[in-house]
Design an enzyme around this catalytic site. Structure first.
Site, mmCIF file in Angstrom:
data_model
loop_
_atom_site.group_PDB
_atom_site.id
_atom_site.type_symbol
_atom_site.label_atom_id
_atom_site.label_comp_id
_atom_site.label_asym_id
_atom_site.label_seq_id
_atom_site.Cartn_x
_atom_site.Cartn_y
_atom_site.Cartn_z
ATOM 1 N N ASP A 1 -8.615 90.749 -5.260
ATOM 2 C CA ASP A 1 -8.606 89.784 -4.157
ATOM 3 C C ASP A 1 -10.027 89.603 -3.658
ATOM 4 O O ASP A 1 -10.862 90.511 -3.772
ATOM 5 C CB ASP A 1 -7.711 90.275 -3.006
ATOM 6 C CG ASP A 1 -7.209 89.132 -2.133
ATOM 7 O OD1 ASP A 1 -8.033 88.518 -1.418
ATOM 8 O OD2 ASP A 1 -6.005 88.855 -2.146
ATOM 9 N N SER B 1 5.056 76.495 -7.043
ATOM 10 C CA SER B 1 5.749 76.216 -5.783
ATOM 11 C C SER B 1 6.753 75.103 -6.042
ATOM 12 O O SER B 1 6.639 74.366 -7.034
ATOM 13 C CB SER B 1 4.732 75.765 -4.723
ATOM 14 O OG SER B 1 5.364 75.205 -3.592
ATOM 15 N N TYR C 1 -2.227 70.229 -2.074
ATOM 16 C CA TYR C 1 -1.454 71.394 -2.502
ATOM 17 C C TYR C 1 -0.507 71.013 -3.635
ATOM 18 O O TYR C 1 -0.402 71.718 -4.641
ATOM 19 C CB TYR C 1 -0.680 71.954 -1.314
ATOM 20 C CG TYR C 1 0.049 73.241 -1.602
ATOM 21 C CD1 TYR C 1 -0.658 74.438 -1.776
ATOM 22 C CD2 TYR C 1 1.436 73.280 -1.677
ATOM 23 C CE1 TYR C 1 0.004 75.624 -2.029
ATOM 24 C CE2 TYR C 1 2.104 74.470 -1.929
ATOM 25 C CZ TYR C 1 1.383 75.640 -2.098
ATOM 26 O OH TYR C 1 2.051 76.815 -2.359
ATOM 27 N N CYS C 2 0.166 69.869 -3.477
ATOM 28 C CA CYS C 2 1.058 69.387 -4.537
ATOM 29 C C CYS C 2 0.288 69.130 -5.826
ATOM 30 O O CYS C 2 0.744 69.502 -6.916
ATOM 31 C CB CYS C 2 1.761 68.105 -4.103
ATOM 32 S SG CYS C 2 3.096 68.352 -2.914
ATOM 33 N N VAL D 1 7.746 80.578 1.791
ATOM 34 C CA VAL D 1 7.855 82.029 1.929
ATOM 35 C C VAL D 1 7.153 82.443 3.223
ATOM 36 O O VAL D 1 6.125 81.875 3.596
ATOM 37 C CB VAL D 1 7.217 82.752 0.723
ATOM 38 C CG1 VAL D 1 7.403 84.267 0.848
ATOM 39 C CG2 VAL D 1 7.822 82.242 -0.586
#
Length: 268
Positions: free
Chosen positions: A36, A141, A154-155, A187
């Protein structure tokens, strides 16, 4: 199921789904590489969970940076000698209508959400193909199945993750390397919190509830890791609606504006 013979590399391991998978798989015997950009949080996890150095390693990783990836991979192979499973979890979301979106947000979505997955998959695939074994799991997603008002970047990135994953799955299967793409609904992670103050993200909240991190974490383990399913869409009902909207975009646009958007605004 135990994973005592597996070296599993997980990105985005400092928070949310990645953090859950790291601890859950370590507890089930896996040798863990937790990566990360928030390295301080990884260090805290080592202390909190008492990960043993002989089967756990934390590495700083900026998934948008190829050199960072190469360094993390080299350190993994130097210490453990192999990578059996790559799980690409790291991602961001910054809602906004395109006419109001800052140009730098375009770069961040594509660099982190899409290029990060491609870099990780590319490096893992090179190593795995040469040994004719391995598994890659990429987290997309429901936003990779259907257009989302206010979530255009995001899409775009998650449509890309899904399309890329399905494409390379066909390429790698003949080399005994399995690829799965996981498409979950909302989520309860930091991404949910991020979207609460953006009215542009109302469509995100149009479901009946947010999934819990352990819930989707166990779905990933059971359906993707253990069963090696090509595509995991969860929950199935919302996934079907997302696919239906994706198949018939005109229906999706009118339906979203009239029904789901209203529900999302109420829930938000």
């Amino acid at each position: 199921m135990v994973y005592t013979d597996k070296v599993i590399f997980i990105t985005g391991a400092a928070n949310g789904i990645g953090q859950y998978l790291a601890q859950a798989l370590y507890q089930r015997g896996a040798t863990l590489v937790a990566a990360d950009v928030q390295f301080d949080k990884l260090q805290a996890q080592v202390q909190e969970n008492q990960w043993e150095a002989h089967r756990a390693m934390i590495v700083p990783l900026d998934v948008s940076n190829l050199e960072s990836w190469k360094t993390a991979f080299a350190r993994t192979l130097e210490k453990f000698g192999k990578i059996d499973v790559m799980i690409n979890v790291a991602g961001i979301i910054l809602p906004g209508f395109i006419h109001q979106t800052a140009f730098e947000n375009i770069d961040r979505h594509i660099d982190i959400n899409l290029k990060g997955v491609i870099y990780g998959t590319k490096l893992a695939a090179e190593w795995m193909v040469s040994r004719r074994q391995g598994q890659i799991i990429n987290i997309a997603s429901l936003a990779g199945l259907t257009p989302g008002r206010g979530l255009n970047l995001y899409c775009a990135s998650k449509f890309g993750v899904r399309g890329f994953s399905l494409s390379v799955a066909h390429e790698l299967r003949e080399h005994n390397v399995f690829v799965s793409v996981v498409c979950p609904d909302l989520v309860d992670t930091g991404m949910l919190t991020t979207q609460l103050d953006y009215h542009e993200a109302a469509i995100t909240f149009s479901g009946n509830r947010a999934l819990t991190v352990p819930e989707i974490g166990e779905v990933i383990i059971r359906q993707a890791l253990e069963k090696k399913r090509l595509e995991v869409v969860y929950p199935a009902g919302r996934g079907f609606l997302a696919k239906l909207s994706g198949w018939f975009p005109s229906l999706g646009v009118s339906w979203i504006s009239r029904i789901l958007l209203r529900k999302g605004l109420q829930n938000q």
